[in-house]
Design a protein around this motif. Structure first.
Motif, short mmCIF file in Angstrom:
data_model
loop_
_atom_site.label_atom_id
_atom_site.label_comp_id
_atom_site.label_asym_id
_atom_site.label_seq_id
_atom_site.Cartn_x
_atom_site.Cartn_y
_atom_site.Cartn_z
N UNK A 9 0.83 -1.20 0.00
CA UNK A 9 0.00 0.00 0.00
C UNK A 9 0.86 1.25 0.00
N UNK A 10 1.95 1.23 0.77
CA UNK A 10 2.86 2.37 0.84
C UNK A 10 3.46 2.69 -0.53
N UNK A 11 3.89 1.67 -1.26
CA UNK A 11 4.57 1.88 -2.55
C UNK A 11 3.62 1.92 -3.75
N UNK A 30 10.31 -4.85 1.50
CA UNK A 30 9.97 -5.55 2.73
C UNK A 30 11.23 -6.02 3.45
N UNK A 31 12.22 -6.49 2.69
CA UNK A 31 13.49 -6.90 3.28
C UNK A 31 14.21 -5.71 3.90
N UNK A 32 14.21 -4.58 3.19
CA UNK A 32 14.83 -3.36 3.72
C UNK A 32 14.14 -2.96 5.01
N UNK A 33 12.82 -2.97 5.00
CA UNK A 33 12.06 -2.59 6.19
C UNK A 33 12.37 -3.52 7.36
N UNK A 34 12.44 -4.82 7.12
CA UNK A 34 12.70 -5.78 8.19
C UNK A 34 14.09 -5.58 8.79
N UNK A 35 15.09 -5.35 7.95
CA UNK A 35 16.46 -5.15 8.44
C UNK A 35 16.57 -3.87 9.27
N UNK A 43 10.05 0.92 12.62
CA UNK A 43 9.14 -0.03 11.98
C UNK A 43 8.58 0.43 10.64
N UNK A 44 8.44 1.73 10.43
CA UNK A 44 7.84 2.21 9.18
C UNK A 44 8.81 3.15 8.47
N UNK A 45 8.70 3.24 7.16
CA UNK A 45 9.57 4.17 6.42
C UNK A 45 9.42 5.62 6.85
N UNK A 46 8.27 5.99 7.39
CA UNK A 46 8.08 7.37 7.83
C UNK A 46 9.04 7.74 8.96
N UNK A 47 9.51 6.76 9.69
CA UNK A 47 10.41 7.05 10.82
C UNK A 47 11.89 6.90 10.46
N UNK A 82 8.68 8.04 -2.71
CA UNK A 82 7.41 7.96 -1.97
C UNK A 82 7.47 8.78 -0.68
N UNK A 83 8.63 8.83 -0.04
CA UNK A 83 8.79 9.61 1.18
C UNK A 83 8.95 11.11 0.90
#
Length: 91
Positions: A9-11, A30-35, A43-47, A82-83
């Protein structure tokens, strides 16, 4: 109870191309986010800050091929777009 973050949804606003390309970008994001979540507790790209993404590109991909690093760099470009940031990385 909070919902898990939905990277698809984000992308969705910036994903273009074939189905396989979109799926690869989602998988890599998703891999980038998990790492980043595991190492930095973000936890989220916004942070995320630029240093978190730079850390991923430098330390998590150092053993991978140039082609893999390139594909992850393209996914990072989508995340940055996106950010709405002006981050630039030397890949």
């Amino acid at each position: 109870m909070s919902k898990p973050f939905d990277m698809g949804l984000f992308l969705s606003a910036v994903l273009k191309g074939s189905h396989a390309t979109r799926q690869r970008h989602l998988r890599q994001a998703t891999i980038i986010q998990a790492e980043i979540a595991e190492s930095w507790q973000r936890k989220t790209p916004w942070s995320w800050q630029r240093k978190h993404v730079a850390w991923f590109l430098e330390h998590c991909l150092d053993a991978h091929s140039a082609a893999t690093r390139y594909h992850y760099a393209m996914t990072v470009c989508l995340l940055v777009r996106r950010l709405q940031k002006s981050w630039i990385f030397n890949v």
